[in-house]
Design a protein around this motif. Structure first.
Motif, PDB file in Angstrom:
ATOM      1  N   GLY A  42       0.778  -1.232   0.000  1.00  0.00           N
ATOM      2  CA  GLY A  42       0.000   0.000   0.000  1.00  0.00           C
ATOM      3  C   GLY A  42       0.809   1.281   0.000  1.00  0.00           C
ATOM      4  N   ALA A  43       2.140   1.198  -0.040  1.00  0.00           N
ATOM      5  CA  ALA A  43       2.982   2.397   0.037  1.00  0.00           C
ATOM      6  C   ALA A  43       3.074   3.112  -1.306  1.00  0.00           C
ATOM      7  CB  ALA A  43       4.379   2.022   0.517  1.00  0.00           C
ATOM      8  N   LYS A  44       3.440   4.399  -1.240  1.00  0.00           N
ATOM      9  CA  LYS A  44       3.588   5.192  -2.457  1.00  0.00           C
ATOM     10  C   LYS A  44       4.656   6.247  -2.272  1.00  0.00           C
ATOM     11  CE  LYS A  44      -0.123   8.410  -1.280  1.00  0.00           C
ATOM     12  NZ  LYS A  44      -1.383   8.982  -1.757  1.00  0.00           N
ATOM     13  N   SER A  45       5.111   6.780  -3.389  1.00  0.00           N
ATOM     14  CA  SER A  45       6.007   7.927  -3.399  1.00  0.00           C
ATOM     15  C   SER A  45       5.162   9.178  -3.581  1.00  0.00           C
ATOM     16  CB  SER A  45       6.972   7.845  -4.591  1.00  0.00           C
ATOM     17  OG  SER A  45       7.741   6.677  -4.559  1.00  0.00           O
ATOM     18  N   LEU A  46       5.669  10.295  -3.114  1.00  0.00           N
ATOM     19  CA  LEU A  46       5.037  11.567  -3.423  1.00  0.00           C
ATOM     20  C   LEU A  46       5.258  11.850  -4.907  1.00  0.00           C
ATOM     21  CD1 LEU A  46       6.308  13.645  -0.369  1.00  0.00           C
ATOM     22  CD2 LEU A  46       4.058  12.593  -0.667  1.00  0.00           C
ATOM     23  N   SER A  47       4.341  12.582  -5.542  1.00  0.00           N
ATOM     24  CA  SER A  47       4.586  12.972  -6.933  1.00  0.00           C
ATOM     25  C   SER A  47       5.865  13.810  -6.947  1.00  0.00           C
ATOM     26  CB  SER A  47       3.391  13.721  -7.510  1.00  0.00           C
ATOM     27  OG  SER A  47       3.092  14.864  -6.755  1.00  0.00           O
ATOM     28  N   HIS A  48       6.648  13.670  -8.010  1.00  0.00           N
ATOM     29  CA  HIS A  48       7.984  14.268  -8.002  1.00  0.00           C
ATOM     30  C   HIS A  48       8.524  14.484  -9.413  1.00  0.00           C
ATOM     31  CE1 HIS A  48       8.483   9.869  -8.035  1.00  0.00           C
ATOM     32  NE2 HIS A  48       9.542  10.105  -8.813  1.00  0.00           N
ATOM     33  N   ARG A  49       9.636  15.179  -9.443  1.00  0.00           N
ATOM     34  CA  ARG A  49      10.445  15.362 -10.648  1.00  0.00           C
ATOM     35  C   ARG A  49      11.868  14.935 -10.299  1.00  0.00           C
ATOM     36  NH1 ARG A  49       7.746  18.425 -14.504  1.00  0.00           N
ATOM     37  NH2 ARG A  49       5.885  19.429 -13.708  1.00  0.00           N
ATOM     38  N   HIS A  50      12.598  14.567 -11.340  1.00  0.00           N
ATOM     39  CA  HIS A  50      13.987  14.190 -11.140  1.00  0.00           C
ATOM     40  C   HIS A  50      14.889  15.304 -11.654  1.00  0.00           C
ATOM     41  CE1 HIS A  50      13.033  10.227  -9.718  1.00  0.00           C
ATOM     42  NE2 HIS A  50      12.184  10.075 -10.723  1.00  0.00           N
ATOM     43  N   ALA A  51      16.178  15.185 -11.375  1.00  0.00           N
ATOM     44  CA  ALA A  51      17.154  16.170 -11.853  1.00  0.00           C
ATOM     45  C   ALA A  51      16.913  16.429 -13.338  1.00  0.00           C
ATOM     46  CB  ALA A  51      18.567  15.651 -11.612  1.00  0.00           C
ATOM     47  N   ALA A  52      17.104  17.668 -13.756  1.00  0.00           N
ATOM     48  CA  ALA A  52      16.752  18.092 -15.118  1.00  0.00           C
ATOM     49  C   ALA A  52      17.398  17.242 -16.215  1.00  0.00           C
ATOM     50  CB  ALA A  52      17.121  19.562 -15.313  1.00  0.00           C
ATOM     51  N   SER A  53      18.595  16.716 -15.973  1.00  0.00           N
ATOM     52  CA  SER A  53      19.303  15.941 -17.004  1.00  0.00           C
ATOM     53  C   SER A  53      19.013  14.443 -16.934  1.00  0.00           C
ATOM     54  CB  SER A  53      20.812  16.156 -16.847  1.00  0.00           C
ATOM     55  OG  SER A  53      21.260  15.568 -15.637  1.00  0.00           O
ATOM     56  N   ALA A  54      18.239  14.005 -15.950  1.00  0.00           N
ATOM     57  CA  ALA A  54      18.108  12.573 -15.662  1.00  0.00           C
ATOM     58  C   ALA A  54      17.276  11.813 -16.694  1.00  0.00           C
ATOM     59  CB  ALA A  54      17.490  12.377 -14.278  1.00  0.00           C
ATOM     60  N   PHE A  55      17.874  10.760 -17.238  1.00  0.00           N
ATOM     61  CA  PHE A  55      17.159   9.733 -17.986  1.00  0.00           C
ATOM     62  C   PHE A  55      17.101   8.542 -17.042  1.00  0.00           C
ATOM     63  CE2 PHE A  55      16.892   5.881 -20.460  1.00  0.00           C
ATOM     64  CZ  PHE A  55      15.900   6.179 -21.369  1.00  0.00           C
ATOM     65  N   ILE A  56      15.907   7.990 -16.828  1.00  0.00           N
ATOM     66  CA  ILE A  56      15.732   6.915 -15.844  1.00  0.00           C
ATOM     67  C   ILE A  56      15.116   5.687 -16.494  1.00  0.00           C
ATOM     68  CG2 ILE A  56      14.624   6.251 -13.659  1.00  0.00           C
ATOM     69  CD1 ILE A  56      14.553   9.754 -13.985  1.00  0.00           C
TER      70      ILE A  56
END
Length: 128
Positions: A42-56
């Protein structure tokens, strides 16, 4: 390195662990960072953004993970499935799709060596 996991967060949040970090010798100014993200039931992450250059690149290791990037439809990913985020993406939903079983994923970042933090929660999402 700051991601966004915090020991003071409620237990319904993800746990992030850096397992690898290395400068890319053949791509000056870039590094690769690998993290595991573990979600209790039931866990979740907060909505977010990653570093501007990040490809994930994210690969589901166990359980099922529900994810929504940008305005794409939310999707449930199972063990062995993957998704990716291009630089500048908004990760709106990242959560365990099960309320009974844990889930985990491997996230591999290719990012400018100077970029930090890797993950920043959206403003005003502390109560989600």
């Amino acid at each position: 390195m700051t991601l966004h996991a915090s020991p003071t967060m409620a237990q319904n949040r993800e746990k992030v662990k850096v397992i690898f970090e290395q400068a890319l010798p053949n791509v000056q100014g870039k590094k690769m960072v690998a993290v595991t993200v573990s979600y209790p039931a039931g866990a979740k992450s907060l909505s977010h953004r990653h570093a501007a250059s990040a490809f994930i690149y994210a690969y589901v290791l166990s359980g099922t993970v529900r994810s929504q990037v940008d305005d794409q439809p939310a999707k449930v990913y199972h063990v062995g499935e993957f998704f990716y985020e291009v630089p500048g993406s908004h990760h709106r939903i990242s959560q365990n799709a099960s309320n009974k079983e844990p889930a985990s994923l491997l996230a591999v970042f290719v990012v400018d060596a100077k970029d930090a933090p890797l993950t920043t929660p959206d403003k005003g999402t502390g109560s989600q």
